[in-house]
Scaffold this active site. Structure first.
Site, PDB file in Angstrom:
ATOM      1  N   GLU A 221       0.917  -1.725  -0.022  1.00  0.00           N
ATOM      2  CA  GLU A 221       0.405   0.053  -0.339  1.00  0.00           C
ATOM      3  C   GLU A 221       1.074   1.278  -0.380  1.00  0.00           C
ATOM      4  OE1 GLU A 221      -2.755   0.339  -0.550  1.00  0.00           O
ATOM      5  OE2 GLU A 221      -3.373  -1.982  -0.657  1.00  0.00           O
ATOM      6  N   SER A 499     -44.328 -29.540  40.782  1.00  0.00           N
ATOM      7  CA  SER A 499     -43.685 -30.003  42.380  1.00  0.00           C
ATOM      8  C   SER A 499     -42.612 -29.795  42.838  1.00  0.00           C
ATOM      9  CB  SER A 499     -43.382 -31.931  41.891  1.00  0.00           C
ATOM     10  OG  SER A 499     -45.097 -32.423  42.162  1.00  0.00           O
TER      11      SER A 499
END
Length: 788
Positions: A221, A499
């Site tokens: 780059e 329960s």
């Protein structure tokens, strides 16, 4: 005598200063005529020179006037650039991490489970584990070079460890063969809060940038990065020449600084004004900031991929996205792949276009070699490396329900904007291994139930798993289909608990020392007048069992015997017991509540059972452990209230009694499937089998499971035939540790005969070992001596 002055001689005015005599030029006098001198006329400038002069003056004046707004514009650009760059450059959402995985010598671990945990954490398996983030395996051992990490508890260096698995128990040694007690696998990033849905970014400092990445960026780059001052004339010339030779635009002349300016400040518009602004800002940035700061900002900012509606910014996030491991652990070929995507994130996406991405990678590798960053051997090995990406599981599906819970807790101490932008680090108690097991167990078992039983259309479910010792939430799941929907049933499905309400009743009975496991309860027909209406409950099997000992009534979940116990204790005292154990939801205490007509969410049930599961070590559930700033400062540390309203002896005695459900009660199927595991459990089923519940407790985990339908229609499964199957599958995947049979001070085990309820000698055949609070054990003893 007077003299006549010559008429052609000029008259001079008297001057105080002495003037220089003027040389007379010889002139030809006309005959007979007096000589006359003519005055010189000023020479006129041409119109063109006058135009240039005026143009220069006007231009100069206009330049002075124009310099004022240009200077203001440049000053404004400089101020904007500095303020944005030095301030909050990126609005990074808070990162949420799991708990570290503590590996202890002696814990129950299987080799395949540890390998899976390492793979999920992004460890790379190879021939050796010398490098951090690498692991190796043989037929009986696993070696791993564990990563370093820091959290609110301190700093943990990288460590290389050897793991073996003798008889299913983990053994840990150093490379030198020294035995050690524990090792720690680092926390895993499980998601982001709020802003994380649109952008993913992991910030790095300059010290964190791999040298290979820097070399790749410079080679591809901006090779003049350290020489130019924001714009590179040599780069522009080089790009012009390359493009001229190829006849197309193959190379750009923008520097890394210009690219950063475009990414951070400017739009994608192509115009001369935008280009001028870009150049000016690039020059200002180079003047204001160092090369290291600019390079670091570029590495964190650059856009590299799109994943759904989430933009992947920065090389660290891209490394996780494409290769599921930290950036500094990538090899040269993988690093070159990432650098290659900068030119075209969509065009060179290695997941979508692997062949195109590999060609671009090879171009980057050759540039690295041409510029001397890698040698011949490195180039040859890297070019021969096959491009392989690794998809990391979608965190939203796996951890979405847990992230909702995290956001809910933090909303009390942090505003949404802070969580969405300040790059906070949030550490939780979630266990990624448990979460994965929960998801797989729920989805597979619900699918199997739908295939084998009718009437289960629309079956949904929720799971909450906590650390049985300290109450940290290890996993949470809000649906049965494996997809995060935003509707978290673990928090929002408020249903009768059936329960599961019974153990707290038995705890209250044991704690007041008026009842023991041998106390006889009446399991017979009974009626209650509730507000003028007659209520006649029944057992699930529609039978009466007469007088039954308390341990049997709980293990077999007899409704009528439990009602007898609640009546003898006092229904209001039962309500107070539930509130003491953590039920904060308002309810009115009436007899049906003692059989489960109490509506709670799975998360609230998990909170209710935590004191029982921990035997008094913890009472509240923990979600977030700590919140750290991006710099590592601890902003908030969360600690649960550990106060428990019952004694450890009473809680341990109840939990021990719940073990009998696996031997003689409703959870025998779980014991048959897990014969070596010692656990406590309770099933729950509501009227018309609308809800299927299961609570399981091992030394590691306390697990609450609910199955039901969103529209609350009747089902054809009970707690035993539904939710219990999910728990069994989970435990097979997790390989948990059995409950310790030791009891705290104030309680102890006694061997009793089941027919006479006396202390039983070892020679007795019909005997059972039960726990009793100190002073409540039977006083009589059966020696089982029979005459011949």
């Amino acid at each position: 005598m007077s003299k006549t002055r010559p008429v052609n001689s000029p008259t001079k005015k008297a001057s105080a200063s002495k003037s220089k005599p003027r040389k007379s030029s010889p002139t030809k006098k006309a005959k007979g005529k007096p000589s006359r001198s003519r005055a010189k006329k000023p020479i006129k400038q041409s119109w063109f020179k006058r135009f240039l002069k005026r143009l220069f003056v006007i231009s100069f004046m206009m330049g002075l006037v124009a310099a004022i707004p240009v200077s203001i514009w440049v000053w404004w650009l400089d101020k904007e650039l500095v303020q944005h760059f030095e301030g909050q450059k990126w609005q990074v959402p808070a990162e949420v991490y799991s708990a570290p995985t503590l590996l202890r010598t002696g814990d129950q671990w299987r080799k395949q489970d540890l390998e899976k945990s390492l793979q999920q954490a992004g460890y790379r398996f190879g021939r050796n584990s010398q490098e951090v983030g690498w692991a190796a395996r043989s037929s009986i051992k696993v070696s791993a070079h564990l990563r370093s990490f820091s959290d609110h508890t301190g700093d943990y260096p990288a460590q290389r460890r050897i793991f073996s698995f003798e008889n299913g128990q983990l053994q840990i040694k150093t490379v030198a063969g020294q035995e050690i007690k524990s090792a720690i696998l680092e926390p895993q990033l499980i998601g982001h809060l709020y802003g994380g849905s649109s952008e993913s970014r992991i910030l790095l400092s300059y010290e964190d940038l791999p040298k290979t990445l820097i070399n790749g960026l410079l080679a591809v780059e901006d090779r003049d990065f350290y020489q130019h001052f924001g714009i590179s004339f040599t780069g522009i010339a080089r790009a012009f020449w390359v493009n001229f030779q190829s006849g197309s635009r193959k190379q750009g002349g923008s520097t890394l600084t210009q690219q950063l300016i475009k990414n951070m400040y400017l739009s994608s518009e192509r115009s001369y004004s935008r280009k001028i602004r870009e150049v000016v800002m690039a020059l200002l940035m180079e003047y204001r900031f160092s090369k290291q700061e600019i390079l670091t900002a570029y590495v964190n900012e650059v856009y590299l991929a799109q994943h759904g509606n989430k933009a992947i910014h920065g090389f660290a996030a891209a490394s996780k996205h494409f290769f599921a491991r930290p950036l500094n652990e990538l090899n040269i070929a993988e690093m070159a792949t990432l650098v290659g995507t900068v030119k075209g994130p969509s065009l060179y996406n290695p997941k979508r276009h692997p062949q195109r991405a590999q060609k671009r990678r090879d171009v980057v590798l050759n540039l690295l070699h041409d510029q001397g960053f890698i040698n011949d051997q490195q180039l040859s090995v890297s070019l021969a490396t096959k491009l392989q990406t690794r998809t990391q599981g979608g965190t939203k599906s796996l951890y979405g329900d847990f992230l909702d819970l995290v956001a809910f807790q933090l909303s009390r101490d942090f505003d949404k904007a802070t969580l969405a932008t300040e790059s906070l680090k949030i550490y939780t108690g979630l266990d990624t291994r448990v979460q994965q097991a929960v998801l797989e167990s729920m989805t597979s078992q619900v699918k199997a139930l739908k295939q084998t039983k009718k009437g289960l259309k629309g079956l949904q479910g929720a799971v909450v798993v906590t650390d049985a010792r300290n109450g940290q939430v290890k996993a949470i799941l809000g649906s049965s289909d494996g997809h995060y929907t935003g509707f978290n049933r673990a928090l929002a499905a408020v249903r009768p608990i059936g329960s599961l309400v019974k153990p707290p009743i038995y705890l209250e009975a044991i704690a007041n020392q008026s009842f023991t496991w041998l106390t006889l309860l009446e399991d017979d027909e009974t009626r209650f007048d509730v507000g003028g209406q007659l209520w006649q409950p029944e057992n699930f099997d529609h039978k009466y069992h007469g007088n039954v000992p308390m341990y049997q009534a709980l293990a077999k979940s007899y409704n009528l015997a439990t009602l007898d116990l609640a009546y003898r204790i006092g229904f209001e005292e039962v309500g107070d017991a539930l509130r003491r154990l953590g039920v904060e939801r308002e309810f009115t205490m009436f007899p049906a509540v003692a059989l489960g007509a109490l509506e709670l969410s799975p998360f609230e049930v998990a909170r209710l059972y935590q004191p029982i599961a921990s035997a008094g070590e913890s009472s509240q559930l923990g979600i977030v452990a700590s919140v750290l700033s991006n710099e590592g400062e601890v902003l908030k540390e969360f600690r649960q209230d550990t106060r428990v309203p019952y004694s450890k002896a009473a809680l341990a005695t109840l939990r021990d009694g719940m073990r009998l459900s696996a031997q003689i009660g409703t959870t025998r199927a779980a014991q048959a499937a897990l014969p070596e595991l010692v656990f406590a459990a309770k099933t729950g089923t509501t009227n018309q089998q609308r809800d299927s519940w299961y609570q399981g407790i091992t030394a590691d985990y306390s697990t609450t499971i609910w199955l039901g339908a969103d529209d609350n229609h009747p089902l054809s499964i009970t707690g035993s035939s539904g939710a219990q199957k999910v728990w069994i599958e989970m435990m097979k995947r997790l390989n948990p540790t059995s409950l310790d049979r030791s009891l705290p001070q104030g309680s102890d085990y006694y061997q009793v005969s089941t027919n006479e309820f006396k202390l039983a000698a070892d020679r007795c055949d019909d005997k059972l070992t039960l726990s009793f609070l100190e002073g409540t054990e039977p006083s009589d003893k059966n020696f089982c001596i029979w005459p011949f």
